[in-house]
Scaffold this active site. Sequence first.
Site, PDB file in Angstrom:
ATOM      1  N   GLU A 180      -9.654   1.023  -3.229  1.00 25.47           N
ATOM      2  CA  GLU A 180      -9.453   1.011  -4.694  1.00 25.47           C
ATOM      3  C   GLU A 180     -10.663   0.419  -5.406  1.00 25.47           C
ATOM      4  O   GLU A 180     -10.529  -0.313  -6.375  1.00 25.47           O
ATOM      5  CB  GLU A 180      -8.201   0.189  -5.058  1.00 25.47           C
ATOM      6  CG  GLU A 180      -6.932   0.641  -4.400  1.00 25.47           C
ATOM      7  CD  GLU A 180      -6.364   1.889  -5.032  1.00 25.47           C
ATOM      8  OE1 GLU A 180      -6.851   2.283  -6.102  1.00 25.47           O
ATOM      9  OE2 GLU A 180      -5.452   2.467  -4.448  1.00 25.47           O
TER      10      GLU A 180
ATOM     11  N   ALA B 275      -3.286   2.166  -9.639  1.00 19.74           N
ATOM     12  CA  ALA B 275      -3.034   1.469  -8.370  1.00 19.74           C
ATOM     13  C   ALA B 275      -3.737   0.124  -8.334  1.00 19.74           C
ATOM     14  O   ALA B 275      -3.205  -0.861  -7.810  1.00 19.74           O
ATOM     15  CB  ALA B 275      -3.489   2.349  -7.212  1.00 19.74           C
TER      16      ALA B 275
ATOM     17  N   PHE C 245      -2.765  10.565  -1.143  1.00 23.56           N
ATOM     18  CA  PHE C 245      -3.782  10.824  -2.173  1.00 23.56           C
ATOM     19  C   PHE C 245      -5.125  10.929  -1.475  1.00 23.56           C
ATOM     20  O   PHE C 245      -5.627   9.930  -0.946  1.00 23.56           O
ATOM     21  CB  PHE C 245      -3.749   9.646  -3.140  1.00 23.56           C
ATOM     22  CG  PHE C 245      -4.662   9.726  -4.324  1.00 23.56           C
ATOM     23  CD1 PHE C 245      -4.236  10.321  -5.510  1.00 23.56           C
ATOM     24  CD2 PHE C 245      -5.941   9.175  -4.280  1.00 23.56           C
ATOM     25  CE1 PHE C 245      -5.063  10.364  -6.630  1.00 23.56           C
ATOM     26  CE2 PHE C 245      -6.776   9.213  -5.391  1.00 23.56           C
ATOM     27  CZ  PHE C 245      -6.331   9.811  -6.570  1.00 23.56           C
TER      28      PHE C 245
ATOM     29  N   SER D 122       0.835  -1.212   0.000  1.00 19.70           N
ATOM     30  CA  SER D 122       0.000   0.000   0.000  1.00 19.70           C
ATOM     31  C   SER D 122       0.862   1.251   0.000  1.00 19.70           C
ATOM     32  O   SER D 122       0.594   2.204  -0.732  1.00 19.70           O
ATOM     33  CB  SER D 122      -0.913   0.040   1.230  1.00 19.70           C
ATOM     34  OG  SER D 122      -1.766  -1.060   1.240  1.00 19.70           O
TER      35      SER D 122
ATOM     36  N   ASN E 223      -6.973   3.611 -11.349  1.00 23.19           N
ATOM     37  CA  ASN E 223      -6.806   2.511 -12.287  1.00 23.19           C
ATOM     38  C   ASN E 223      -5.360   1.977 -12.256  1.00 23.19           C
ATOM     39  O   ASN E 223      -5.126   0.774 -12.344  1.00 23.19           O
ATOM     40  CB  ASN E 223      -7.144   3.029 -13.684  1.00 23.19           C
ATOM     41  CG  ASN E 223      -7.824   1.979 -14.488  1.00 23.19           C
ATOM     42  OD1 ASN E 223      -8.626   1.213 -13.976  1.00 23.19           O
ATOM     43  ND2 ASN E 223      -7.487   1.933 -15.757  1.00 23.19           N
TER      44      ASN E 223
ATOM     45  N   THR F 206     -14.601  -1.099  -4.072  1.00 21.83           N
ATOM     46  CA  THR F 206     -15.007  -2.310  -3.344  1.00 21.83           C
ATOM     47  C   THR F 206     -15.346  -3.421  -4.353  1.00 21.83           C
ATOM     48  O   THR F 206     -15.560  -3.150  -5.542  1.00 21.83           O
ATOM     49  CB  THR F 206     -16.271  -2.038  -2.487  1.00 21.83           C
ATOM     50  OG1 THR F 206     -17.364  -1.755  -3.371  1.00 21.83           O
ATOM     51  CG2 THR F 206     -16.072  -0.861  -1.536  1.00 21.83           C
TER      52      THR F 206
END
Length: 387
Positions: free
Chosen positions: A366, A245, A132, A94, A243, A368
């Site tokens: 990112e 990540a 972020f 992460s 997208n 669900t």
Amino acid sequence: MIAPTALFAVDTLLTDEEREIRNTVRKVCDREIRPHVAGWFESGELPARELARGLGEVGVLGMHLEGYGCAGLGAVAYGLACLELEAADSGLRSLVSVQGSLAMYAIWKYGSEEQKQQWLPAMAAGERIGCFGLTEPDFGSDPAGMRTTAKREGGDWVLNGTKMWITNGSVADVAVVWARTDDGIRGFLVPAGTPGLTANDVKHKVSLRASVTSELVLDGVRLPEEAMLPGARGLSGPLGCLNEARFGIVFGAMGAALDCLETAIAYAGDREVFAKPLSAYQLTQEKLADMALELGKGLLLAVHLGRLKEAGTLTPEQVSAGKLNNVREALEIARTCRTLLGASGITLEYPVIRHAVNLESVLTYEGTSEIHTLVLGKALTGIPAFH
Ligand SMILES: Cc1cc2nc3c(=O)[nH]c(=O)nc-3n(C[C@H](O)[C@H](O)[C@H](O)COP(=O)(O)OP(=O)(O)OC[C@H]3O[C@@H](n4cnc5c(N)ncnc54)[C@H](O)[C@@H]3O)c2cc1C
């Protein structure tokens, strides 16, 4: 005996360079991370700054980006690095995903030349950490509803709002913050220490404990005109970063699953029940065979999506398919491995329960699993069922 990854000969799909990168990241994880990570998880404390510098030296921060001190490597190489990091702990992956695919990517893709020069080389080296900020307390799956605003005052921007569940939040030197303006959603670079910005860590987490998760409060944060990312307009800006990540997670989740499966195979070979090794029972072998199948299929899917990304044809729906499948299957594998370890499976002596509870977060962030299911549903039927 063969290794679970050997069953599908996934390595034959990789170049020498990709295998070398994977092995390097694996060695770093074995040396620097694995001996400590259960302790970090237990204490809920991560030496993020020290780790970022180390990961910067290895070259994994923003490794898929070109220029500005980044390695410019292919998607599969980046994915394999994510896999190895997540085999150590989802929290480590992460840290790297948020740094490279969310914060650095946002600056690299949408930033001005000046913003790129200011932040990217230092972030690639791990000397500066980024976060972020998209999610808010009331808007996670539906970021279009965000309440954080950025308003013009003279030549400045003034930001007000709250961002929630922000990875690296309190350790970041720069926050990429998405806010509503008269001109739609825009991104802003907010340096740590800007008056009005505070970061409060989320306590009492049971998952992703070896990761910093924070609330960011923006109370009249005044920024110069140049703080805005000029190239991002509307929700497509942050979604483009997500997208990137998510792609890393397609590989990463398989790393957590692989670590669980290798642990379970070793354990079942050593552990005797009813005077025979646990691995000698058909019920055990069925579990192991099923897990090896899902692991192999997930790895093949990850490499395939990586090759599509390298060819420039990967679609967001394909990334959703990869994220949905691989995280769901990784979590299932972690839970099944936990059963094989019996009571030992609930302790931090083995990595399995740590991976299992970490993957609960990975299932949620990112996008669900429900949201990715709806993305696929829309792609298959042409009917959006989000609202
Ligand atoms: C450890 C961790 C780290 C994170 N890091 C970051 C970060 O760095 N930056 C950032 O911006 N965010 C981050 N997040 C936030 C994450 O992206 C959100 O938690 C996620 O988008 C879900 O939002 P939510 O938690 O508000 O859940 P909600 O959106 O409230 O969803 C709750 C449930 O409702 C379901 N649901 C939602 N919409 C629908 C629908 N239309 N139909 C059916 N079901 C639906 C969801 O799937 C979920 O099961 C992080 C989260 C975690 C847990």
